[in-house]
Design an enzyme around this catalytic site. Structure first.
Site, PDB file in Angstrom:
ATOM      1  N   ASP A 287     -42.649 -68.533  -3.110  1.00 11.86           N
ATOM      2  CA  ASP A 287     -44.181 -67.246  -3.280  1.00 11.86           C
ATOM      3  C   ASP A 287     -42.430 -66.215  -3.281  1.00 11.86           C
ATOM      4  O   ASP A 287     -41.753 -66.380  -2.990  1.00 11.86           O
ATOM      5  CB  ASP A 287     -44.546 -68.006  -1.655  1.00 11.86           C
ATOM      6  CG  ASP A 287     -45.940 -66.898  -1.685  1.00 11.86           C
ATOM      7  OD1 ASP A 287     -46.566 -65.903  -2.523  1.00 11.86           O
ATOM      8  OD2 ASP A 287     -46.477 -67.686  -0.742  1.00 11.86           O
ATOM      9  N   ASP A 347     -54.589 -63.500  -1.764  1.00 12.61           N
ATOM     10  CA  ASP A 347     -55.278 -64.444  -0.741  1.00 12.61           C
ATOM     11  C   ASP A 347     -56.655 -64.460  -0.377  1.00 12.61           C
ATOM     12  O   ASP A 347     -56.987 -63.805   0.339  1.00 12.61           O
ATOM     13  CB  ASP A 347     -54.282 -64.587   0.869  1.00 12.61           C
ATOM     14  CG  ASP A 347     -52.809 -64.953   0.244  1.00 12.61           C
ATOM     15  OD1 ASP A 347     -52.051 -65.043  -0.773  1.00 12.61           O
ATOM     16  OD2 ASP A 347     -51.977 -65.351   1.005  1.00 12.61           O
TER      17      ASP A 347
HETATM   18  C1  9PG Z   1     -47.369 -66.822   3.296  1.00 14.22           C
HETATM   19  C2  9PG Z   1     -48.115 -66.479   2.449  1.00 14.22           C
HETATM   20  C3  9PG Z   1     -49.285 -67.684   2.529  1.00 14.22           C
HETATM   21  C4  9PG Z   1     -49.896 -66.582   0.998  1.00 14.22           C
HETATM   22  C5  9PG Z   1     -49.380 -66.339   0.171  1.00 14.22           C
HETATM   23  C6  9PG Z   1     -48.372 -65.375   0.876  1.00 14.22           C
HETATM   24  O1  9PG Z   1     -48.306 -58.451   0.984  1.00 14.22           O
HETATM   25  N1  9PG Z   1     -48.143 -59.074   1.735  1.00 14.22           N
HETATM   26  O2  9PG Z   1     -47.785 -59.004   3.352  1.00 14.22           O
HETATM   27  C7  9PG Z   1     -48.791 -60.735   2.353  1.00 14.22           C
HETATM   28  C8  9PG Z   1     -48.202 -61.246   2.843  1.00 14.22           C
HETATM   29  C9  9PG Z   1     -48.506 -62.944   2.879  1.00 14.22           C
HETATM   30  C10 9PG Z   1     -49.744 -63.331   1.658  1.00 14.22           C
HETATM   31  C11 9PG Z   1     -49.850 -62.133   0.045  1.00 14.22           C
HETATM   32  C12 9PG Z   1     -49.125 -61.099   0.774  1.00 14.22           C
HETATM   33  O3  9PG Z   1     -50.050 -64.012   1.264  1.00 14.22           O
HETATM   34  O4  9PG Z   1     -49.926 -66.042  -0.827  1.00 14.22           O
HETATM   35  O5  9PG Z   1     -50.883 -68.224   0.369  1.00 14.22           O
HETATM   36  O6  9PG Z   1     -48.205 -69.106   2.466  1.00 14.22           O
HETATM   37  O7  9PG Z   1     -47.753 -66.078   2.407  1.00 14.22           O
HETATM   38  O8  9PG Z   1     -46.637 -66.010   4.259  1.00 14.22           O
END
Ligand code: 9PG
Length: 444
Positions: A287, A347
């Site tokens: 990720d 998400d």
């Molecule tokens: C775990 C998560 C999950 C999820 C992923 C991802 O930009 N942001 O602050 C942001 C935070 C979390 C995020 C996406 C963007 O989610 O897509 O399925 O694994 O990380 O932390």
């Protein structure tokens, strides 16, 4: 930006389709005059859009790919990088009356397509050509998964996973994937969170239950609070003033980018994934991997996309050829040929609308938008992951989300605490995990 072409359009009927940079970056079509989605803040731009991309307010911008349906019955124009895997130039479209003016930051090709299914059909046929020119095999079908994230988030515990394992019973779940929360810090993947007593033992219990084991990592992120940042400052991608390049801000800390071209950092990455392999893990959700392709000064003087692709190959070597690799937060075109499955959207979340109005952030609105717009990629570049099924009461518009996953889900995952499901939620989860997945969502 250099001029590419100009084409006549019907300004009432034309559609300009932007491709976003990474999984969470919005990808959708716009009518001339309607304002494109743009990041709410610089932190969002770095973490979910494209750090280096600052389009002028009046243009539509695709990252390496844009399509124009002129709306006058003429062919869809797909304008794409000439080498989409290795080079992702910004491609801009501005509208001047009945003319679309296209410019680009690198070499592009124009494909005029009069086939069926409009922009999605044209993009599907472009993707067929890309896949054929790279000699890509048909992607491997995805296993079904259960994922801890969308119920427990970073607060997941070993007993949460155990109690769900006990409730899985007859659900057709191949892989139990532990998401963010098992690790001490972002970057410290082999140090357990104080809330976990024995991470390898947890994976052993998953395997003992007869299912496969999966894990979440963010291999190219280094949290400011991590041991790896403190002990190995030389492993960070740097600005030319010597400060670490920002990879965003999350988990209440600044985030930096691991320089995977540094031999020490590369060895560390290999060790992490070889260790997981030793624990029996054969499903990896990697990720925030946009961080591996940020601009900056690296140990090796290679371009960011080349560094990114080398790093994905390094991870593949360490996890083993048979392990299933899911990219997330991932530059789309530079990942072609290197992952089995790809998150194509922001998400899902219990709420329909995202925080601070930024459509790249968690919420069904953005998740569904991208899942539709990137349908053409499925079966050509990889298996599309539209994000998990969440079917418990309290999920806003859960019926709509289930219908979306049923239509556009290549990888099927459940991410509810199974004790939270009512009859509808359990029946829907069972059905969506059991459905056959079509080879393509958009025919050629
Ligand atoms: C775990 C998560 C999950 C999820 C992923 C991802 O930009 N942001 O602050 C942001 C935070 C979390 C995020 C996406 C963007 O989610 O897509 O399925 O694994 O990380 O932390």
């Amino acid at each position: 930006m250099r001029p590419v072409t100009e084409l006549p359009i019907d300004p009432e009927r034309a559609v300009i389709h932007e491709q976003g940079w990474q999984s969470w970056s919005p990808s959708t079509g716009y009518s001339p005059g309607s304002p494109p989605h743009r990041p709410a803040t610089d932190v969002r731009r770095i973490g979910a859009w494209r750090a280096e991309s600052l389009p002028a307010p009046e243009v539509y911008r695709g990252e390496g790919l844009i399509a124009i349906d002129p709306g006058d019955g003429g062919p869809v124009h797909v304008i794409a990088s000439a080498d989409p895997v290795n080079s992702v130039p910004a491609i801009d479209v501005s509208i001047a009356g009945s003319t679309a003016v296209v410019s680009a930051g690198g070499d592009v090709v124009i494909r005029k397509d009069s086939g069926p299914d409009g922009i999605q059909g044209a993009l599907a046929r472009w993707a067929d050509d890309v896949a054929a020119s790279l000699g890509l095999p048909a992607p491997r079908p995805a296993p079904t998964i259960w994922c801890s994230w969308y119920q427990y988030f970073t607060k997941v515990t070993e007993s949460n996973v155990d109690s769900n394992l006990a409730l899985m019973g007859s659900l057709p779940i191949d892989v139990v994937q532990v998401d963010d929360g098992y690790q001490a810090e972002i970057g410290d993947w082999l140090i357990p969170s104080p809330d976990f007593t024995d991470v390898p033992a947890l994976f052993a219990r998953i395997l003992d239950s007869g299912r496969r084991a999966g894990i979440w990592t963010a291999p190219f992120l280094v949290g400011a609070k991590s041991v790896v940042a403190a002990e190995h400052p030389d492993w960070l991608v740097r600005n030319y003033d010597g400060s670490p390049v920002s990879a965003g801000h999350n988990w209440n800390q600044d985030l930096y980018a691991l320089d995977s071209t540094h031999p020490g950092a590369a060895e560390y990455l290999s060790t992490v994934y070889r260790t997981f392999r030793g624990w029996g893990i054969d499903f990896h959700k990697i990720d925030f991997i946009y961080a591996g392709a940020l601009f900056g000064k690296r140990y090796a003087d290679i371009d960011p996309i080349a560094a990114y692709r080398d790093a994905l190959r390094l991870i593949r070597d360490a996890i083993g050829a048979d392990a299933y690799l899911l990219g997330c937060g991932a530059p789309q075109l530079p990942s072609i040929g290197l992952v089995d499955a790809m998150r194509v959207s922001p998400d899902i979340a219990p709420t329909y609308l995202p925080p601070d109005g930024d459509i790249s952030m968690p919420g069904q609105w953005g998740a569904a938008l991208n899942g539709v717009s990137r349908a053409f990629q499925h079966g050509r570049f990889w298996v599309n992951d539209p994000d998990c099924i969440v079917a418990r009461p309290g999920i806003e518009r859960r019926e709509e989300w289930a219908a979306h996953v049923s239509r556009f889900g290549g990888l099927r995952g459940s991410s509810d605490g199974l004790d939270q499901l009512d009859d509808w939620g359990m029946e829907t989860t069972h059905r969506l995990l059991s459905e056959p997945i079509p080879r393509h969502f958009i025919p050629s």
